[in-house]
Design a protein around this motif. Structure first.
Motif, PDB file in Angstrom:
ATOM      1  N   THR A   1     -49.309  20.808 -10.002  1.00 20.48           N
ATOM      2  CA  THR A   1     -49.832  21.673  -8.509  1.00 20.48           C
ATOM      3  C   THR A   1     -49.985  20.809  -7.783  1.00 20.48           C
ATOM      4  OG1 THR A   1     -51.971  22.065  -9.497  1.00 20.48           O
ATOM      5  CG2 THR A   1     -50.518  23.732  -9.901  1.00 20.48           C
ATOM      6  N   TYR A   2     -50.488  21.276  -6.400  1.00 20.00           N
ATOM      7  CA  TYR A   2     -50.931  20.501  -5.378  1.00 20.00           C
ATOM      8  C   TYR A   2     -52.383  19.994  -5.433  1.00 20.00           C
ATOM      9  CZ  TYR A   2     -47.322  20.935  -2.011  1.00 20.00           C
ATOM     10  OH  TYR A   2     -46.155  20.817  -1.060  1.00 20.00           O
ATOM     11  N   GLY A   3     -53.044  19.196  -4.828  1.00 15.90           N
ATOM     12  CA  GLY A   3     -54.420  18.674  -5.099  1.00 15.90           C
ATOM     13  C   GLY A   3     -55.085  18.959  -3.763  1.00 15.90           C
ATOM     14  N   VAL A   4     -56.534  18.751  -3.719  1.00 14.40           N
ATOM     15  CA  VAL A   4     -57.199  18.575  -2.497  1.00 14.40           C
ATOM     16  C   VAL A   4     -58.137  17.222  -2.697  1.00 14.40           C
ATOM     17  CG1 VAL A   4     -58.862  19.960  -3.426  1.00 14.40           C
ATOM     18  CG2 VAL A   4     -58.851  19.443  -1.089  1.00 14.40           C
ATOM     19  N   ILE A   5     -57.997  16.301  -1.716  1.00 13.44           N
ATOM     20  CA  ILE A   5     -58.669  15.284  -1.736  1.00 13.44           C
ATOM     21  C   ILE A   5     -59.432  14.977  -0.153  1.00 13.44           C
ATOM     22  CG2 ILE A   5     -56.960  14.054  -3.083  1.00 13.44           C
ATOM     23  CD1 ILE A   5     -55.658  12.817  -0.733  1.00 13.44           C
ATOM     24  N   ALA A   6     -60.556  14.066  -0.335  1.00 12.65           N
ATOM     25  CA  ALA A   6     -61.391  13.958   0.581  1.00 12.65           C
ATOM     26  C   ALA A   6     -62.394  12.409   0.216  1.00 12.65           C
ATOM     27  CB  ALA A   6     -62.216  14.960   1.065  1.00 12.65           C
ATOM     28  N   ARG A   7     -62.622  11.827   1.161  1.00 15.54           N
ATOM     29  CA  ARG A   7     -63.594  10.695   1.476  1.00 15.54           C
ATOM     30  C   ARG A   7     -64.842  11.259   0.772  1.00 15.54           C
ATOM     31  NH1 ARG A   7     -65.170   7.931   4.939  1.00 15.54           N
ATOM     32  NH2 ARG A   7     -64.629   9.509   6.890  1.00 15.54           N
ATOM     33  N   ASP A   8     -65.179  12.468   1.020  1.00 15.60           N
ATOM     34  CA  ASP A   8     -66.575  12.756   0.779  1.00 15.60           C
ATOM     35  C   ASP A   8     -66.714  14.179  -0.403  1.00 15.60           C
ATOM     36  OD1 ASP A   8     -69.359  14.025   0.440  1.00 15.60           O
ATOM     37  OD2 ASP A   8     -69.657  13.552   2.581  1.00 15.60           O
ATOM     38  N   ALA A   9     -67.288  13.721  -1.619  1.00 14.51           N
ATOM     39  CA  ALA A   9     -66.975  14.940  -2.475  1.00 14.51           C
ATOM     40  C   ALA A   9     -67.584  16.059  -2.397  1.00 14.51           C
ATOM     41  CB  ALA A   9     -67.829  14.220  -3.892  1.00 14.51           C
ATOM     42  N   ARG A  10     -68.340  16.277  -1.433  1.00  6.47           N
ATOM     43  CA  ARG A  10     -69.115  17.468  -0.678  1.00  6.47           C
ATOM     44  C   ARG A  10     -67.844  18.238  -0.050  1.00  6.47           C
ATOM     45  NH1 ARG A  10     -74.126  14.887   1.839  1.00  6.47           N
ATOM     46  NH2 ARG A  10     -72.370  13.456   2.827  1.00  6.47           N
ATOM     47  N   VAL A  11     -67.159  17.675   0.678  1.00 12.32           N
ATOM     48  CA  VAL A  11     -66.016  18.228   1.267  1.00 12.32           C
ATOM     49  C   VAL A  11     -65.078  18.867   0.458  1.00 12.32           C
ATOM     50  CG1 VAL A  11     -64.279  17.651   2.964  1.00 12.32           C
ATOM     51  CG2 VAL A  11     -66.421  16.515   3.351  1.00 12.32           C
ATOM     52  N   VAL A  12     -64.581  18.440  -0.677  1.00  9.41           N
ATOM     53  CA  VAL A  12     -63.732  19.029  -1.580  1.00  9.41           C
ATOM     54  C   VAL A  12     -64.532  20.070  -2.392  1.00  9.41           C
ATOM     55  CG1 VAL A  12     -62.845  18.482  -3.898  1.00  9.41           C
ATOM     56  CG2 VAL A  12     -62.703  16.875  -2.333  1.00  9.41           C
ATOM     57  N   ASN A  13     -65.585  19.906  -2.632  1.00 13.53           N
ATOM     58  CA  ASN A  13     -66.506  21.180  -3.035  1.00 13.53           C
ATOM     59  C   ASN A  13     -66.568  22.376  -2.064  1.00 13.53           C
ATOM     60  OD1 ASN A  13     -66.884  20.283  -5.672  1.00 13.53           O
ATOM     61  ND2 ASN A  13     -68.556  19.024  -4.991  1.00 13.53           N
TER      62      ASN A  13
ATOM     63  N   GLU B   1     -61.732  11.264   9.316  1.00 16.41           N
ATOM     64  CA  GLU B   1     -62.608  12.053  10.138  1.00 16.41           C
ATOM     65  C   GLU B   1     -63.611  12.911   9.239  1.00 16.41           C
ATOM     66  OE1 GLU B   1     -60.185  14.267  12.926  1.00 16.41           O
ATOM     67  OE2 GLU B   1     -59.410  12.402  13.851  1.00 16.41           O
ATOM     68  N   GLY B   2     -63.262  12.802   7.892  1.00 18.10           N
ATOM     69  CA  GLY B   2     -64.147  13.523   7.210  1.00 18.10           C
ATOM     70  C   GLY B   2     -63.759  14.685   6.692  1.00 18.10           C
ATOM     71  N   LEU B   3     -62.337  15.358   7.011  1.00 23.10           N
ATOM     72  CA  LEU B   3     -61.672  16.381   6.643  1.00 23.10           C
ATOM     73  C   LEU B   3     -61.178  16.355   5.005  1.00 23.10           C
ATOM     74  CD1 LEU B   3     -60.273  17.215   9.828  1.00 23.10           C
ATOM     75  CD2 LEU B   3     -62.205  18.224   9.043  1.00 23.10           C
ATOM     76  N   ALA B   4     -60.839  17.508   4.440  1.00 26.72           N
ATOM     77  CA  ALA B   4     -59.987  17.237   3.288  1.00 26.72           C
ATOM     78  C   ALA B   4     -58.431  17.597   3.453  1.00 26.72           C
ATOM     79  CB  ALA B   4     -60.432  18.461   2.544  1.00 26.72           C
ATOM     80  N   VAL B   5     -57.772  16.984   2.735  1.00 31.08           N
ATOM     81  CA  VAL B   5     -56.410  17.018   2.910  1.00 31.08           C
ATOM     82  C   VAL B   5     -55.775  17.682   1.454  1.00 31.08           C
ATOM     83  CG1 VAL B   5     -54.225  15.673   2.930  1.00 31.08           C
ATOM     84  CG2 VAL B   5     -55.866  14.995   4.588  1.00 31.08           C
TER      85      VAL B   5
END
Length: 472
Positions: free
Chosen positions: A35-47, A22-26
């Motif tokens: 440490t934990y990480g943040v991932i997404a299908r869209d780099a802009r969502v990570v940023n 759905e385009g969200l970050a996890v």
């Protein structure tokens, strides 16, 4: 069984897959002491989640075989340096490496490239592998807001990020306790193969760099100065026994594929050299430590395993002969696109698959749907009482869903298609044709990667839904 019936952690992974679609970050756990990480299908969502400009470069996780191989074809490094990079990926190190000025560079690499260098890692981890493998590649960074320390636990992640903008996969109970936590160390690999420290992380940089240099030197000696069949697939064009041509069974060829990949499991070897073989029945293969498979001009295979299809005697006998040949320590010689294997009085001559079976063009042919794809690699066939197909012609898409006509438009670059105005007619259909139509429409999105392998076409949308197709 519904998601609600699954254990809490497994259900969280399923919801995480949907959140990514759905385009969200996890926010996802890494093994301790990372440490934990943040991932997404869209780099802009990570940023956006980290509070950075939308176009800030991010890392890309190459956790599937396909994305790993596509990236490695773009790196401007020799084979020994590529092996060292695989070692780094197996050790959960992030890598900054030079890319070739190649017009066929996949578009999905662009957010991870800056000034000719690409930043990448392999984020897949055993307890959360399903989340990663449901998407061919993902953009990622450490789980922290800009200016704050990366989250070392799910509780710290919740403190940093508002719950509505992402999902947190709590895997604290699956991580070992550590006295200190930190993000991955980043190494920079120069075009001559020298590794240097780019950013200090939780891994000790001096120990790390010494291990990488030692490994690269060892593999360089084993690989030698000659070219290698690694990364290519070959098909037999001739088999000779004591100078006499030997015919294989009708409609069969010997297929040999060679690859080098990081070992995702703990322990040695950290990098595998892999050979896969097929001659009409079972798919067989083996993995050895990097550099050992092809060392000294011989193919060194300690044993072969694979599928267990019950072949009829002619095919079974042919496969047993190939197995005996491959495990007899044959010599190998590569001359351009021709690979020659010799053992005793038997010689097998093979050519690069791209020559024997050149790839079909995308345009001007009828592509018939074979299977639908969900979660990037879950494939499902269908009865095909009404054959579904598509055709590409100079920017125009036409097809048949099994029950309705399909039309649309598309544009493309070297690796991706972009579909617009895709519509279908309104005839009633069966449950089977409706399911196929839904799968096809879900695939034709604005960003769809495509690969052609001989007469096989694979379409994979960013949602991880897609189609396998073939042309005669």
């Amino acid at each position: 069984m519904s998601v609600m019936d699954l254990p809490e952690f497994e259900a969280a992974l399923m919801y995480g897959v949907e959140a990514l679609r759905e385009g969200l970050a996890v926010v996802v756990a890494n093994p301790s002491p990372m440490t934990y990480g943040v991932i997404a299908r869209d780099a802009r969502v990570v940023n956006r989640l980290k509070g950075r400009p939308a176009d800030h470069p991010v890392g890309v996780s190459v956790h599937t075989e396909a994305s790993h191989d596509r990236l490695f074809r773009c790196l401007d490094l020799r084979s020994d340096a590529l092996a060292m990079v695989d070692f780094a990926l197996a050790e959960r190190i992030t890598v900054l490496a030079p890319v070739r000025p190649d017009p066929a560079m996949p578009e999905w690499l662009a957010p991870a490239i800056k000034d000719g260098w690409v930043l990448f890692f392999d984020g897949s981890w055993g307890p959360t592998w399903f989340l990663w493998e449901s998407h061919p590649f993902l953009y990622g960074s450490s789980a922290n807001r800009t200016g704050e320390a990366p989250a070392a636990s799910a509780a710290e992640a919740r403190e940093q990020f508002p719950a509505r903008s992402q999902m947190i996969i709590d895997a604290d109970d699956r991580r070992l306790p550590a006295t200190a936590y930190g993000p991955s160390t980043i190494i920079r690999v120069a075009r001559d193969g020298r590794p240097t420290l780019h950013r200090s992380g939780i891994q000790d940089p001096d120990v790390l760099l010494n291990r990488l240099r030692e490994f690269r030197s060892k593999v360089a000696v084993l690989d030698g100065s000659t070219s290698s069949p690694l990364g290519r697939t070959y098909l037999s064009v001739a088999v000779n026994e004591d100078g006499t041509p030997k015919q294989l069974l009708p409609n069969t060829r010997i297929r040999l594929g060679f690859a080098r990949q990081p070992n995702k499991n703990e322990g040695d070897p950290r990098v595998w050299d892999i050979v896969r073989a097929h001659v009409g029945c079972n798919r067989i293969g083996t993995a050895t430590a990097a550099g050992e498979l092809l060392a000294g001009g011989r193919l060194s295979i300690p044993g072969l395993g694979g599928t267990a299809v019950g072949c009829k005697p002619p095919l079974r006998d042919q496969e047993e002969l190939l197995t005996a040949f491959l495990t007899s320590n044959p010599t190998w010689q590569l001359n351009g696109d021709e690979l020659t294997l010799t053992s005793g009085g038997t010689t097998i001559t093979l050519l690069d698959r791209k020559i024997v079976e050149p790839d079909s063009p995308l345009d001007g042919v009828k592509w018939t749907v074979v299977t639908t794809i969900a979660n990037a690699d879950a494939r499902r066939g269908y009865g095909r009482r009404e054959e579904a197909w598509i055709r590409f012609d100079d920017g125009r898409l036409t097809g048949w869903t099994g029950g309705n006509d399909l039309t649309g438009t598309f544009t493309r670059n070297n690796t991706e298609l972009s579909f617009t105005d895709v519509t279908v007619s309104n005839r009633p259909g069966t449950a089977e044709t409706a399911a196929m139509e839904t799968a096809m429409l879900a695939t034709f999105q604005p960003t769809v990667s495509y690969t052609i392998d001989h007469n096989q076409l694979t379409l994979l949308a960013q949602s991880s839904e897609g189609l396998d197709l073939t042309t005669s």
